[in-house]
Design an enzyme around this catalytic site. Structure first.
Site, mmCIF file in Angstrom:
data_model
loop_
_atom_site.group_PDB
_atom_site.id
_atom_site.type_symbol
_atom_site.label_atom_id
_atom_site.label_comp_id
_atom_site.label_asym_id
_atom_site.label_seq_id
_atom_site.Cartn_x
_atom_site.Cartn_y
_atom_site.Cartn_z
ATOM 1 N N GLU A 98 0.839 -1.199 0.000
ATOM 2 C CA GLU A 98 0.000 0.000 0.000
ATOM 3 C C GLU A 98 0.873 1.248 0.000
ATOM 4 O OE1 GLU A 98 -2.375 1.565 -0.853
ATOM 5 O OE2 GLU A 98 -4.013 1.631 0.592
ATOM 6 N N ASP A 99 0.360 2.312 -0.591
ATOM 7 C CA ASP A 99 1.124 3.561 -0.620
ATOM 8 C C ASP A 99 1.092 4.267 0.734
ATOM 9 O OD1 ASP A 99 -1.571 4.188 -0.845
ATOM 10 O OD2 ASP A 99 -1.361 5.484 -2.585
ATOM 11 N N ASP A 102 -3.825 5.947 6.295
ATOM 12 C CA ASP A 102 -4.266 7.185 6.933
ATOM 13 C C ASP A 102 -5.154 6.797 8.131
ATOM 14 O OD1 ASP A 102 -4.843 9.915 7.255
ATOM 15 O OD2 ASP A 102 -6.348 9.940 5.685
ATOM 16 N N PHE A 151 -1.444 16.270 3.796
ATOM 17 C CA PHE A 151 -1.809 15.573 2.565
ATOM 18 C C PHE A 151 -0.618 15.596 1.620
ATOM 19 C CE2 PHE A 151 -3.855 14.448 -1.342
ATOM 20 C CZ PHE A 151 -4.778 13.503 -0.924
ATOM 21 N N ARG A 164 0.882 12.006 -9.536
ATOM 22 C CA ARG A 164 1.400 10.657 -9.258
ATOM 23 C C ARG A 164 2.803 10.473 -9.818
ATOM 24 N NH1 ARG A 164 -2.886 7.400 -7.533
ATOM 25 N NH2 ARG A 164 -4.920 7.788 -8.468
#
Ligand code: IMP
Ligand code: MG
Length: 175
Positions: A98-99, A102, A151, A164
């Site tokens: 996973e990137d 959160d 963010f 991206r």
């Protein structure tokens, strides 16, 4: 108000070094096992591509795409498979890639869904951990960096599908 990437939080060099370290640990721990990487599209694609190429043991990869219901900067508690695995994971050593984690709801939902398919083992590798935002109780087995509650975009991570392609990770700022 127009958001744009600000100063780099993590440079391409810092990311590359950490990815290499993670790949080393994973290569040692999964030695002689049936490793399958499960990359979560789209955000983790860049991380997966770099990590997989640094893992020195034989392994396979497959992909899922998930959608959550919410706006761009907020997360929801429900996920839907937009695209599911083409591999049967029963009895296999599965590592979710996973990137960013959160609130943790996305990864927790995915882990529960994959657990139900009977893998031999199921672990999570996340490049970024926004630890102070966590709501769902979920264990991250391999973590690249713990980051502050900002963010971020780049290295696969987007804001409204943009940024991206940046080779580094930057905080999104408003001018
Ligand atoms: P969670 O369910 O709250 O853990 O949200 C995880 C998902 O939200 C990630 O897979 C990302 O797609 C997205 N996300 C959370 N924080 C960020 C961020 O800072 N930048 C880009 N995407 C983010
Ligand atoms: Mg994601």
């Amino acid at each position: 108000m127009e958001y744009r990437p600000g100063k780099a939080l993590l440079t391409a060099e810092e990311i590359a070094k950490r990815v290499q370290e993670l790949a080393g640990v994973i290569s040692r721990e999964y030695q002689g096992r049936d490793l399958l990487l499960v990359c979560i599209l789209k955000g983790a694609a860049v991380f997966w591509a770099d990590l997989s190429r640094q893992i020195s043991i034989p392994h396979e990869s497959d992909f899922v795409a998930l959608s959550s219901y919410g706006n761009a900067t907020e997360s929801s508690r429900e996920i839907k498979f937009e695209y599911d695995l083409s591999t049967n994971i029963t009895g296999r050593d599965v590592l979710i890639i996973e990137d960013i984690v959160d609130t943790g709801h996305t990864i927790k939902c995915l882990k529960e869904a994959l657990e139900a398919r009977g893998p031999k083992s199921l672990k999570i590798c996340a490049l970024l951990d926004k630890a102070e935002r966590r709501e769902a109780k979920v264990t991250l087995d391999y973590i690249g960096f713990i980051i502050p509650n900002e963010f971020v975009v780049g290295y696969g991570l987007d804001f409204a599908q943009k940024y991206r392609h940046l080779p580094y990770i930057a905080v999104l700022v408003s001018p």
